[in-house]
Design a protein around this motif. Sequence first.
Motif, PDB file in Angstrom:
ATOM      1  N   TRP A   1     -25.714  31.204 -45.964  1.00 19.45           N
ATOM      2  CA  TRP A   1     -26.037  31.666 -44.615  1.00 19.45           C
ATOM      3  C   TRP A   1     -26.471  30.551 -43.681  1.00 19.45           C
ATOM      4  CZ3 TRP A   1     -29.433  36.193 -46.840  1.00 19.45           C
ATOM      5  CH2 TRP A   1     -28.590  37.095 -47.499  1.00 19.45           C
ATOM      6  N   VAL A   2     -27.011  29.458 -44.216  1.00 19.46           N
ATOM      7  CA  VAL A   2     -27.347  28.276 -43.411  1.00 19.46           C
ATOM      8  C   VAL A   2     -26.362  27.150 -43.701  1.00 19.46           C
ATOM      9  CG1 VAL A   2     -29.104  26.516 -42.953  1.00 19.46           C
ATOM     10  CG2 VAL A   2     -29.791  28.893 -43.311  1.00 19.46           C
ATOM     11  N   GLY A   3     -26.012  26.992 -44.980  1.00 19.63           N
ATOM     12  CA  GLY A   3     -25.214  25.856 -45.413  1.00 19.63           C
ATOM     13  C   GLY A   3     -23.722  26.077 -45.439  1.00 19.63           C
TER      14      GLY A   3
ATOM     15  N   SER B   1     -35.620  23.458 -51.861  1.00 19.64           N
ATOM     16  CA  SER B   1     -35.666  22.116 -51.280  1.00 19.64           C
ATOM     17  C   SER B   1     -36.451  21.129 -52.128  1.00 19.64           C
ATOM     18  CB  SER B   1     -36.285  22.169 -49.875  1.00 19.64           C
ATOM     19  OG  SER B   1     -37.654  22.531 -49.943  1.00 19.64           O
ATOM     20  N   GLY B   2     -37.453  21.620 -52.885  1.00 17.63           N
ATOM     21  CA  GLY B   2     -38.292  20.726 -53.672  1.00 17.63           C
ATOM     22  C   GLY B   2     -39.459  20.147 -52.895  1.00 17.63           C
ATOM     23  N   PHE B   3     -39.570  20.479 -51.596  1.00 20.74           N
ATOM     24  CA  PHE B   3     -40.692  20.014 -50.780  1.00 20.74           C
ATOM     25  C   PHE B   3     -41.877  20.970 -50.920  1.00 20.74           C
ATOM     26  CE2 PHE B   3     -36.956  18.400 -48.326  1.00 20.74           C
ATOM     27  CZ  PHE B   3     -37.205  17.047 -48.507  1.00 20.74           C
ATOM     28  N   GLU B   4     -43.082  20.435 -51.034  1.00 18.24           N
ATOM     29  CA  GLU B   4     -44.273  21.277 -51.113  1.00 18.24           C
ATOM     30  C   GLU B   4     -44.640  21.848 -49.750  1.00 18.24           C
ATOM     31  OE1 GLU B   4     -47.534  19.310 -52.937  1.00 18.24           O
ATOM     32  OE2 GLU B   4     -46.446  18.883 -54.813  1.00 18.24           O
ATOM     33  N   SER B   5     -44.408  21.093 -48.694  1.00 18.74           N
ATOM     34  CA  SER B   5     -44.744  21.532 -47.340  1.00 18.74           C
ATOM     35  C   SER B   5     -43.718  22.551 -46.835  1.00 18.74           C
ATOM     36  CB  SER B   5     -44.761  20.329 -46.390  1.00 18.74           C
ATOM     37  OG  SER B   5     -44.693  20.743 -45.039  1.00 18.74           O
ATOM     38  N   PRO B   6     -44.170  23.733 -46.377  1.00 14.45           N
ATOM     39  CA  PRO B   6     -43.223  24.705 -45.805  1.00 14.45           C
ATOM     40  C   PRO B   6     -42.468  24.129 -44.609  1.00 14.45           C
ATOM     41  CG  PRO B   6     -45.340  25.747 -46.255  1.00 14.45           C
ATOM     42  CD  PRO B   6     -45.533  24.276 -46.455  1.00 14.45           C
ATOM     43  N   PHE B   7     -43.147  23.349 -43.773  1.00 10.19           N
ATOM     44  CA  PHE B   7     -42.504  22.779 -42.592  1.00 10.19           C
ATOM     45  C   PHE B   7     -41.370  21.847 -42.993  1.00 10.19           C
ATOM     46  CE2 PHE B   7     -42.123  19.153 -39.668  1.00 10.19           C
ATOM     47  CZ  PHE B   7     -41.745  19.812 -38.502  1.00 10.19           C
ATOM     48  N   TRP B   8     -41.656  20.898 -43.897  1.00  6.38           N
ATOM     49  CA  TRP B   8     -40.621  19.941 -44.281  1.00  6.38           C
ATOM     50  C   TRP B   8     -39.528  20.608 -45.102  1.00  6.38           C
ATOM     51  CZ3 TRP B   8     -40.056  16.053 -41.456  1.00  6.38           C
ATOM     52  CH2 TRP B   8     -41.152  15.402 -40.868  1.00  6.38           C
ATOM     53  N   SER B   9     -39.864  21.695 -45.771  1.00 10.21           N
ATOM     54  CA  SER B   9     -38.834  22.448 -46.486  1.00 10.21           C
ATOM     55  C   SER B   9     -37.820  23.041 -45.513  1.00 10.21           C
ATOM     56  CB  SER B   9     -39.480  23.566 -47.317  1.00 10.21           C
ATOM     57  OG  SER B   9     -38.493  24.321 -47.990  1.00 10.21           O
ATOM     58  N   VAL B  10     -38.328  23.633 -44.432  1.00  8.54           N
ATOM     59  CA  VAL B  10     -37.437  24.212 -43.415  1.00  8.54           C
ATOM     60  C   VAL B  10     -36.602  23.107 -42.762  1.00  8.54           C
ATOM     61  CG1 VAL B  10     -37.352  25.408 -41.190  1.00  8.54           C
ATOM     62  CG2 VAL B  10     -38.893  26.222 -42.982  1.00  8.54           C
ATOM     63  N   VAL B  11     -37.254  21.982 -42.444  1.00 12.13           N
ATOM     64  CA  VAL B  11     -36.517  20.851 -41.845  1.00 12.13           C
ATOM     65  C   VAL B  11     -35.424  20.361 -42.789  1.00 12.13           C
ATOM     66  CG1 VAL B  11     -36.702  18.443 -41.102  1.00 12.13           C
ATOM     67  CG2 VAL B  11     -38.431  20.104 -40.391  1.00 12.13           C
ATOM     68  N   GLY B  12     -35.764  20.217 -44.086  1.00 12.29           N
ATOM     69  CA  GLY B  12     -34.782  19.748 -45.064  1.00 12.29           C
ATOM     70  C   GLY B  12     -33.600  20.691 -45.193  1.00 12.29           C
ATOM     71  N   ILE B  13     -33.893  21.996 -45.206  1.00 14.89           N
ATOM     72  CA  ILE B  13     -32.813  22.985 -45.349  1.00 14.89           C
ATOM     73  C   ILE B  13     -31.947  23.031 -44.091  1.00 14.89           C
ATOM     74  CG2 ILE B  13     -32.345  25.466 -45.510  1.00 14.89           C
ATOM     75  CD1 ILE B  13     -34.784  25.612 -47.425  1.00 14.89           C
ATOM     76  N   VAL B  14     -32.587  23.065 -42.925  1.00 13.36           N
ATOM     77  CA  VAL B  14     -31.827  23.203 -41.671  1.00 13.36           C
ATOM     78  C   VAL B  14     -31.050  21.923 -41.348  1.00 13.36           C
ATOM     79  CG1 VAL B  14     -32.027  23.523 -39.177  1.00 13.36           C
ATOM     80  CG2 VAL B  14     -33.347  24.965 -40.729  1.00 13.36           C
ATOM     81  N   PHE B  15     -31.710  20.759 -41.473  1.00 15.06           N
ATOM     82  CA  PHE B  15     -31.026  19.515 -41.118  1.00 15.06           C
ATOM     83  C   PHE B  15     -30.206  18.967 -42.283  1.00 15.06           C
ATOM     84  CE2 PHE B  15     -30.845  14.834 -40.659  1.00 15.06           C
ATOM     85  CZ  PHE B  15     -30.143  14.780 -39.468  1.00 15.06           C
ATOM     86  N   GLY B  16     -30.836  18.828 -43.467  1.00 13.91           N
ATOM     87  CA  GLY B  16     -30.132  18.220 -44.600  1.00 13.91           C
ATOM     88  C   GLY B  16     -28.998  19.080 -45.115  1.00 13.91           C
TER      89      GLY B  16
ATOM     90  N   GLY C   1     -33.237  18.711 -53.483  1.00 12.96           N
ATOM     91  CA  GLY C   1     -33.985  18.076 -52.399  1.00 12.96           C
ATOM     92  C   GLY C   1     -33.569  16.627 -52.227  1.00 12.96           C
ATOM     93  N   ALA C   2     -33.325  15.943 -53.354  1.00 10.80           N
ATOM     94  CA  ALA C   2     -32.864  14.547 -53.301  1.00 10.80           C
ATOM     95  C   ALA C   2     -31.495  14.457 -52.649  1.00 10.80           C
ATOM     96  CB  ALA C   2     -32.827  13.963 -54.712  1.00 10.80           C
ATOM     97  N   ALA C   3     -30.640  15.442 -52.915  1.00  7.31           N
ATOM     98  CA  ALA C   3     -29.309  15.462 -52.296  1.00  7.31           C
ATOM     99  C   ALA C   3     -29.422  15.629 -50.784  1.00  7.31           C
ATOM    100  CB  ALA C   3     -28.462  16.585 -52.894  1.00  7.31           C
ATOM    101  N   PHE C   4     -30.376  16.488 -50.327  1.00  9.86           N
ATOM    102  CA  PHE C   4     -30.575  16.673 -48.891  1.00  9.86           C
ATOM    103  C   PHE C   4     -30.986  15.357 -48.235  1.00  9.86           C
ATOM    104  CE2 PHE C   4     -32.058  21.338 -49.671  1.00  9.86           C
ATOM    105  CZ  PHE C   4     -30.775  21.666 -50.087  1.00  9.86           C
ATOM    106  N   ILE C   5     -31.925  14.627 -48.882  1.00  9.13           N
ATOM    107  CA  ILE C   5     -32.408  13.361 -48.327  1.00  9.13           C
ATOM    108  C   ILE C   5     -31.288  12.323 -48.296  1.00  9.13           C
ATOM    109  CG2 ILE C   5     -34.012  11.443 -48.665  1.00  9.13           C
ATOM    110  CD1 ILE C   5     -35.975  13.435 -49.899  1.00  9.13           C
ATOM    111  N   ALA C   6     -30.516  12.233 -49.391  1.00  5.13           N
ATOM    112  CA  ALA C   6     -29.414  11.272 -49.453  1.00  5.13           C
ATOM    113  C   ALA C   6     -28.382  11.536 -48.367  1.00  5.13           C
ATOM    114  CB  ALA C   6     -28.766  11.310 -50.834  1.00  5.13           C
ATOM    115  N   ALA C   7     -28.046  12.817 -48.181  1.00  6.72           N
ATOM    116  CA  ALA C   7     -27.072  13.169 -47.146  1.00  6.72           C
ATOM    117  C   ALA C   7     -27.602  12.842 -45.756  1.00  6.72           C
ATOM    118  CB  ALA C   7     -26.726  14.656 -47.244  1.00  6.72           C
ATOM    119  N   SER C   8     -28.873  13.142 -45.518  1.00  5.86           N
ATOM    120  CA  SER C   8     -29.473  12.855 -44.214  1.00  5.86           C
ATOM    121  C   SER C   8     -29.487  11.357 -43.953  1.00  5.86           C
ATOM    122  CB  SER C   8     -30.898  13.419 -44.157  1.00  5.86           C
ATOM    123  OG  SER C   8     -30.892  14.827 -44.341  1.00  5.86           O
ATOM    124  N   ALA C   9     -29.826  10.563 -44.973  1.00  6.88           N
ATOM    125  CA  ALA C   9     -29.827   9.108 -44.825  1.00  6.88           C
ATOM    126  C   ALA C   9     -28.430   8.597 -44.488  1.00  6.88           C
ATOM    127  CB  ALA C   9     -30.334   8.453 -46.109  1.00  6.88           C
TER     128      ALA C   9
END
Length: 585
Positions: free
Chosen positions: A93-95, A254-269, A508-516
Amino acid sequence: MHALAGLPTADTLISANAVDYVIIALYFVFVLGIGVMARRAVSDSIDFFLSGRSLPAWVTGLAFISANLGAVEIMGMSANGAELGISTVHYFWVGAIPAMLFLGVVMMPFYYGSKVRSVPEFMFRRFGTGAHLVNALSFALAQLLIAGVNLYLLGSIVHALLGWPLWLALLVAAAIVLSYITLGGLSAAIYNEVLQFFVIVAALLPLTLIGLNRVGGVQGLKDRLTEFAASAPASAGVPPAEQQLSSWPGQALSGFESPFWSVVGIVFGLGFVLSFGYWTTNFVEVQRAMASNSMSAARKTPIIGSFAKMFVPFIVIVPGMIAAVLVKEIGELKAGGSPPGGASGEGVKYNDSLLLLMRDILPNGLLGVAIAGLLAAFMAGMAANISAFNTVFSYDLWQRYIRKDHSDDYYLRIGRLATVGATVIAVFTAVIASSFSNVMDYLQSLFGFFNAPLFATFILGMFWKRMTATAGWVGLSAGTLSAVLVAFLSEDAFGSASLGVIPVGGQGAAFIAASAAFVVDIALSVVVSLFTRPKPASELRGLVYSETPREDLVDLEEIRLPWYRRTLPLAGISLGLVIVLNFLF
């Protein structure tokens, strides 16, 4: 090669009987029959590689989504459902859906209107040899690796059904796919994908319905998951029940503990970089739309596919969640244990969730349909990888760089030989896939390497006429290398080879790698473009949005169709539905 050793012939994971075998045999008769019939329509290379650009939108739309219903959708997503819960729906639904709609509305007019034969060929026209060669080589490598994933899981099903050693199951499965692709080319793949779509739904829908009935319905599933999460030992790392039963903010995924960064990782990454990178530039999917019979049909292909895509989670992720509470071995694995057995014979993995659920709840007859459905899914995925590979290899590598100006029959023969070669190589790349407990981690890493930087190059080059050819290949190469570097610096992305400097692992690592990869590609492309010479505007028609007349981007005949058969209204309905689903879950 130890993962391919298999089990003794007598030890099977699933107890099928004669009725199940008859159903499976009938399915294979249809598959090979379609290949034989499609061969009659192959008279030149365009017929073999692009179905002669002659297929209607409903056929290419179903093939578009069926080509993606391979290892990622079936085993990978059910494994995620078992391990992480409902947050896995973000891959759909997002990805997926927003990017599919963007492909249909914005990008397909460029692909189809330019009459290119592949996505790398579009790169050649926009950026020249450097970016084209990087894209063609990286895409070809990615397809060989991903075909290995599909083949490994296909072989696992045959092994689980018949008890054959996994290496033998791989060879038999590869031979079946090779037969119909070599015979009928893309037409055989597409018509089989349409058949496979219906077989997959017929296989997985009963699994969901019977499974929910066994656990006491939706509320019963929620109660069982809540009870399991509360009782699991802390060392098992089981996500809290609220994270397994609610898609947002999605920390379990996402693997992020922070709800905010989890949403950012899912939406952007995931939702932007990985998703748009995959759906808008991946020739495996775009090739189906290119086989359409008109611009309107090509644009509607991914949009038609989006309607099916948004409901796939209910027959893929939900069974995985059911398996986590209903299948003893999956429950033991999730609680931190190491149950023996599984499709590989080396211990149960999350990838076994659907197989074990089928074993436990389906009666004979339905079991045969379910097995045929899984075989259909993996063949559809592998066939899509192989048919895209043979096109890029034949047109973008062999014809452009090795043997130019030969007859059309020559390139048709090269395409068939490339099909054989890719299938053989996929047997060996299946060994790599067999070493991952959750194939989604592996696949998302591959998508981050190859698709995220490609999307950055595409989107900048399509909307910024100042971007230069040098910037195209520099940005693409640097983006790919940066994704690989980030993956190796993360936790567990590549097992013991990972360095663990970045304290995030898995998807979560895949999201970061893709964003980078995306950020590095964009930044370098802009800088390099400012110091190098761009193409003259007169050469950018059909390649850059601002330099392409509107009449080149639409099918003027579409205005005569009723509103519900037009591109933009269909896309609007799909987007509205997926927004509602995100609020509901």
